[in-house]
Design a protein around this motif. Structure first.
Motif, PDB file in Angstrom:
ATOM      1  N   ALA A  86     -16.540 -19.052   7.566  1.00 24.09           N
ATOM      2  CA  ALA A  86     -15.775 -18.112   6.745  1.00 24.09           C
ATOM      3  C   ALA A  86     -15.220 -18.804   5.509  1.00 24.09           C
ATOM      4  O   ALA A  86     -15.115 -20.028   5.454  1.00 24.09           O
ATOM      5  N   ASP A  87     -14.849 -18.003   4.526  1.00 24.73           N
ATOM      6  CA  ASP A  87     -14.222 -18.543   3.319  1.00 24.73           C
ATOM      7  C   ASP A  87     -12.752 -18.877   3.561  1.00 24.73           C
ATOM      8  O   ASP A  87     -12.216 -19.814   2.954  1.00 24.73           O
ATOM      9  N   ILE A  88     -12.109 -18.112   4.416  1.00 22.53           N
ATOM     10  CA  ILE A  88     -10.679 -18.295   4.695  1.00 22.53           C
ATOM     11  C   ILE A  88     -10.481 -18.335   6.202  1.00 22.53           C
ATOM     12  O   ILE A  88     -11.066 -17.542   6.945  1.00 22.53           O
ATOM     13  N   GLY A  89      -9.651 -19.258   6.649  1.00 23.37           N
ATOM     14  CA  GLY A  89      -9.251 -19.312   8.048  1.00 23.37           C
ATOM     15  C   GLY A  89      -7.756 -19.129   8.150  1.00 23.37           C
ATOM     16  O   GLY A  89      -7.006 -19.711   7.369  1.00 23.37           O
ATOM     17  N   VAL A  90      -7.306 -18.297   9.083  1.00 22.20           N
ATOM     18  CA  VAL A  90      -5.871 -18.115   9.300  1.00 22.20           C
ATOM     19  C   VAL A  90      -5.575 -18.384  10.765  1.00 22.20           C
ATOM     20  O   VAL A  90      -6.371 -18.041  11.647  1.00 22.20           O
ATOM     21  N   SER A  91      -4.452 -19.041  11.043  1.00 24.23           N
ATOM     22  CA  SER A  91      -4.117 -19.428  12.414  1.00 24.23           C
ATOM     23  C   SER A  91      -2.671 -19.085  12.732  1.00 24.23           C
ATOM     24  O   SER A  91      -1.822 -19.006  11.848  1.00 24.23           O
ATOM     25  N   VAL A  92      -2.413 -18.893  14.024  1.00 17.04           N
ATOM     26  CA  VAL A  92      -1.055 -18.642  14.511  1.00 17.04           C
ATOM     27  C   VAL A  92      -0.838 -19.437  15.790  1.00 17.04           C
ATOM     28  O   VAL A  92      -1.654 -19.389  16.707  1.00 17.04           O
ATOM     29  N   THR A  93       0.268 -20.175  15.845  1.00 12.83           N
ATOM     30  CA  THR A  93       0.681 -20.842  17.073  1.00 12.83           C
ATOM     31  C   THR A  93       2.194 -20.756  17.151  1.00 12.83           C
ATOM     32  O   THR A  93       2.897 -20.963  16.161  1.00 12.83           O
ATOM     33  N   GLY A  94       2.716 -20.397  18.321  1.00 14.74           N
ATOM     34  CA  GLY A  94       4.159 -20.217  18.416  1.00 14.74           C
ATOM     35  C   GLY A  94       4.626 -20.017  19.836  1.00 14.74           C
ATOM     36  O   GLY A  94       3.855 -20.124  20.795  1.00 14.74           O
ATOM     37  N   ILE A  95       5.905 -19.703  19.966  1.00 17.80           N
ATOM     38  CA  ILE A  95       6.542 -19.484  21.266  1.00 17.80           C
ATOM     39  C   ILE A  95       7.039 -18.044  21.284  1.00 17.80           C
ATOM     40  O   ILE A  95       8.032 -17.709  20.629  1.00 17.80           O
ATOM     41  N   GLY A 126       0.825  -1.204   0.000  1.00 19.64           N
ATOM     42  CA  GLY A 126       0.000   0.000   0.000  1.00 19.64           C
ATOM     43  C   GLY A 126       0.854   1.246   0.000  1.00 19.64           C
ATOM     44  O   GLY A 126       2.075   1.185  -0.141  1.00 19.64           O
ATOM     45  N   ARG A 127       0.198   2.372   0.198  1.00 26.06           N
ATOM     46  CA  ARG A 127       0.919   3.641   0.238  1.00 26.06           C
ATOM     47  C   ARG A 127       0.277   4.583   1.253  1.00 26.06           C
ATOM     48  O   ARG A 127      -0.882   4.455   1.615  1.00 26.06           O
ATOM     49  N   ASP A 128       1.081   5.519   1.709  1.00 25.98           N
ATOM     50  CA  ASP A 128       0.653   6.596   2.612  1.00 25.98           C
ATOM     51  C   ASP A 128      -0.110   6.062   3.825  1.00 25.98           C
ATOM     52  O   ASP A 128       0.459   5.369   4.639  1.00 25.98           O
ATOM     53  N   ALA A 129      -1.408   6.332   3.932  1.00 29.32           N
ATOM     54  CA  ALA A 129      -2.159   5.979   5.152  1.00 29.32           C
ATOM     55  C   ALA A 129      -2.681   4.545   5.163  1.00 29.32           C
ATOM     56  O   ALA A 129      -3.353   4.135   6.113  1.00 29.32           O
ATOM     57  N   ASP A 130      -2.381   3.752   4.146  1.00 31.31           N
ATOM     58  CA  ASP A 130      -2.841   2.364   4.124  1.00 31.31           C
ATOM     59  C   ASP A 130      -2.286   1.584   5.315  1.00 31.31           C
ATOM     60  O   ASP A 130      -1.161   1.811   5.757  1.00 31.31           O
ATOM     61  N   THR A 131      -3.094   0.642   5.815  1.00 24.94           N
ATOM     62  CA  THR A 131      -2.612  -0.327   6.803  1.00 24.94           C
ATOM     63  C   THR A 131      -2.727  -1.715   6.196  1.00 24.94           C
ATOM     64  O   THR A 131      -3.544  -1.953   5.295  1.00 24.94           O
ATOM     65  N   LEU A 132      -1.916  -2.639   6.703  1.00 27.55           N
ATOM     66  CA  LEU A 132      -1.953  -4.000   6.180  1.00 27.55           C
ATOM     67  C   LEU A 132      -3.327  -4.617   6.389  1.00 27.55           C
ATOM     68  O   LEU A 132      -3.884  -5.249   5.483  1.00 27.55           O
ATOM     69  N   ALA A 133      -3.896  -4.434   7.572  1.00 30.15           N
ATOM     70  CA  ALA A 133      -5.226  -4.985   7.847  1.00 30.15           C
ATOM     71  C   ALA A 133      -6.274  -4.359   6.939  1.00 30.15           C
ATOM     72  O   ALA A 133      -7.171  -5.049   6.433  1.00 30.15           O
ATOM     73  N   ALA A 192       0.783 -13.128   9.478  1.00 28.94           N
ATOM     74  CA  ALA A 192      -0.450 -13.863   9.193  1.00 28.94           C
ATOM     75  C   ALA A 192      -1.351 -13.060   8.254  1.00 28.94           C
ATOM     76  O   ALA A 192      -1.915 -13.608   7.291  1.00 28.94           O
ATOM     77  N   LEU A 193      -1.497 -11.777   8.520  1.00 26.16           N
ATOM     78  CA  LEU A 193      -2.294 -10.928   7.631  1.00 26.16           C
ATOM     79  C   LEU A 193      -1.686 -10.889   6.237  1.00 26.16           C
ATOM     80  O   LEU A 193      -2.410 -10.916   5.226  1.00 26.16           O
ATOM     81  N   ASN A 194      -0.360 -10.868   6.167  1.00 22.28           N
ATOM     82  CA  ASN A 194       0.279 -10.826   4.857  1.00 22.28           C
ATOM     83  C   ASN A 194       0.082 -12.122   4.093  1.00 22.28           C
ATOM     84  O   ASN A 194      -0.047 -12.119   2.864  1.00 22.28           O
ATOM     85  N   ARG A 195       0.038 -13.256   4.805  1.00 13.88           N
ATOM     86  CA  ARG A 195      -0.247 -14.529   4.142  1.00 13.88           C
ATOM     87  C   ARG A 195      -1.625 -14.493   3.486  1.00 13.88           C
ATOM     88  O   ARG A 195      -1.804 -14.965   2.354  1.00 13.88           O
ATOM     89  N   VAL A 196      -2.596 -13.926   4.192  1.00 10.47           N
ATOM     90  CA  VAL A 196      -3.939 -13.803   3.618  1.00 10.47           C
ATOM     91  C   VAL A 196      -3.917 -12.848   2.427  1.00 10.47           C
ATOM     92  O   VAL A 196      -4.527 -13.124   1.386  1.00 10.47           O
TER      93      VAL A 196
END
Length: 323
Positions: free
Chosen positions: A246-255, A153-160, A304-308
Motif C-alpha cells: 500500500a501507499d499508506i499504512g496506519v496502525s493502532v496499539t493501545g490499552i 463532510g456533510r449530511d450522509a458522509d461518513t469519515l471512512a 486513525a482514519l482522521n489521521r489518514v
C-alpha cells in the motif's frame, strides 16, 4: 410552536399502549406497526410521541407531523444541513462558534457529540427553498472559515467514506495494522461500497509474536518499549504498508481496558502510526481511563482514519499550491 419526541410508550400484546395517555391526547395510527403514536397539547406546543422503529417513525412523521409543522410555519420553508466534524472536543468547538449558536438566531445552529465525532446542525427558516439554501450556504461558509479541516463532510458522509474518496482522488491505497481496535478500522472502511479500489487490506495482530511475525516489529523493541508505544506503532505502520503493498499504512496499539493499565500506561492510552514510503509518525492519545472499552476502541479507530484524512488533505493542499 411544534415539538417532536422520538418515542412513545411500547404496545401491549394487543397493540394498545402499555401506559395511559394524557387526557388531552389523541392516538396516531401506525400504518407500519402495532405501536400507536400520541399527539397532545403542552402549554403552547403540539407534542408528538412516535415509536422508535425508524421506518415506522418516518412514515408517521411524514403523514401526521410534517403537515402540522408546515401549517404552523405559516407557509415558510424549513431546511436543514448537517456538518460532520472530528478532531476537536465539543466544548472547544463550541467556543469557536458560540455566537452562531445564540438563541433565536436564524439559521439556528446546534451541536451533538458521539464517540469522537461532532455534528453541527444548521436549520434555516425562509420564504422559499432558494432563500433557505442561501442562508445555509452562508452559515456553512462561516463555520468552514472558523473550523477548517475539523469539518470532514456533510449530511450522509461518513469519515471512512471521505477517506476512501480522498485516497481515490490521490490515486493512493491504504493498509491497516490493528491491535486494540481488533479490525474496527477495516470494518469502517469495508462498510463503504467499492472500498477495494483504495483499501488493500489489514492485519489484526493482537499478540506480540504476531506483531513480529506478520508485521516485522522487532522483538527487542517490544521487550524494551512495550507493545503500547510510539516506536511499535511506527513499526506496525511501516510493516503493514510494505507487506500489503500500500501507499499508506496506519496502525493502532493501545490499552482499551477495563484492565491492563498502569500509572505509566493507563487505560485509554493509544498510539496511532501513519507511514508513507519516505516518512513515518506516531502520536499519543489519551481517551480517558474511565471511558468504556467500546468507546475507547471506536474513538481510536475514528482517530486513525482522521489521521489518514488529514495527511491526504495536507498533501492535496501542497500539490495545489494552497497555504
Amino acid at each position: 410552536r411544534c415539538c417532536t419526541v422520538a418515542r412513545a410508550p411500547g404496545p401491549t400484546r394487543g397493540g394498545a399502549s402499555a401506559q395511559p395517555s394524557p387526557a388531552s391526547a389523541s392516538a396516531i395510527e401506525n400504518p407500519c406497526g402495532t405501536a400507536p403514536g400520541i399527539r397532545a397539547r403542552l402549554c403552547e406546543a403540539d407534542v408528538f410521541c412516535l415509536p422508535g422503529v425508524p421506518d415506522e417513525m418516518k412514515a408517521m412523521f411524514d403523514r401526521d407531523v410534517l403537515p402540522v409543522v408546515r401549517i404552523q410555519a405559516g407557509g415558510r420553508v424549513v431546511r436543514q444541513r448537517l456538518l460532520r466534524c472530528v478532531g476537536l472536543g465539543e466544548s472547544d468547538l463550541g467556543e469557536k462558534i458560540v455566537d452562531l449558536m445564540a438563541r433565536g438566531r436564524n439559521p439556528e445552529v446546534g451541536t451533538t457529540a458521539s464517540s469522537g465525532e461532532i455534528g453541527i446542525r444548521i436549520n434555516a427558516v425562509a420564504e422559499s427553498v432558494a432563500a433557505a439554501d442561501r442562508m445555509l450556504d452562508e452559515t456553512e461558509r462561516e463555520l468552514a472559515g472558523r473550523l477548517g479541516s475539523v469539518i470532514y463532510g456533510r449530511d450522509a458522509d461518513t469519515l471512512a467514506g471521505v477517506v476512501l474518496r480522498l485516497l481515490r482522488g490521490a490515486g493512493a491505497t491504504l493498509a491497516t495494522a490493528e491491535s486494540c481496535t481488533g479490525g474496527w478500522i477495516g470494518k469502517l472502511l469495508t462498510d463503504c461500497p467499492g472500498s477495494s479500489t483504495a483499501y488493500r487490506g489489514g492485519v489484526v495482530a493482537y499478540s506480540n509474536d504476531l506483531k513480529t511475525g506478520l508485521l516485522g516489529v522487532p522483538a527487542e523493541m517490544l521487550a524494551q518499549d512495550g507493545a503500547v508505544s510510539a516506536s511499535v506503532a511506527q513499526a506496525m505502520a511501516i510493516g503493514v504498508r510494505e507487506r500489503c503493498g500500500a501507499d499508506i499504512g496506519v496502525s493502532v496499539t493501545g490499552i482499551a481496558g477495563p484492565g491492563g493499565g498502569s500509572a505509566e500506561k493507563p487505560v485509554g492510552l493509544v498510539y496511532i502510526g501513519v507511514a508513507r514510503a519516505d516518512s513515518v509518525e506516531a502520536r499519543e492519545y489519551r481517551f480517558g481511563a474511565d471511558m468504556p472499552r467500546t468507546a475507547i476502541r471506536l474513538r481510536a479507530a475514528r482517530t486513525a482514519l482522521n489521521r489518514v484524512r488529514l495527511l491526504l488533505v495536507e498533501e492535496e493542499s501542497s500539490f495545489d499550491g494552497r497555504p
